[in-house]
Motif scaffolding. Structure first.
Motif: not given
Length: 135
Positions: A106-126
């Motif tokens: 959701t946030v990525r679609m709202a912002l330009p590509e140079d924004a860094e988005i970090l996910v607290f839960s990480g990227v889960l398997p799959g």
């Protein structure tokens, strides 16, 4: 919190008093419009996005050139991750924390590509492909 508490001394050449006065003048000139409020609603949340931007700039000033990130998880705590992220990006924020991968999308679609988005839960398997595409 009173305006006197919010107004802090300037550091790094940014005159936060002027920023604050400009934001407050804009707020006075363009007050929020309440619409579609049913008669039975007793509470209305009024969000001043300029104040959010001011608070970010004030906190960032204390970091003295280090990275200052915004936490916009849980739909920016219920006030709208897209709008909050866009406003913060417009004043220089480039790092955003979210809780889950779907919030990252959701946030990525709202912002330009140079924004860094970090996910607290990480990227889960799959979900690695989604993670590579959006985080």
């Amino acid at each position: 919190m009173t305006a006197e508490i919010l107004k802090m001394p300037s550091k790094d050449g940014v005159d936060l008093d002027k920023v604050y006065e400009s934001l407050m003048q804009n707020y006075r000139d363009n007050p929020p419009q309440l619409s579609h409020t049913p008669n039975h609603v007793l509470t209305v949340l009024e969000v001043n996005f300029d104040a959010i931007a001011y608070n970010y700039l004030r906190i960032k000033q204390d970091f003295h050139g280090r990275i200052c990130a915004a936490v916009v998880k849980c739909d920016a705590y219920g006030i709208g991750a897209e709008n909050v992220s866009k406003k913060l990006y417009s004043v220089g924020c480039r790092h955003f924390f979210v809780a889950t991968l779907d919030e990252a999308v959701t946030v990525r679609m709202a912002l330009p590509e140079d924004a860094e988005i970090l996910v607290f839960s990480g990227v889960l398997p799959g979900t690695e492909e989604i993670g590579r595409a959006h985080v």
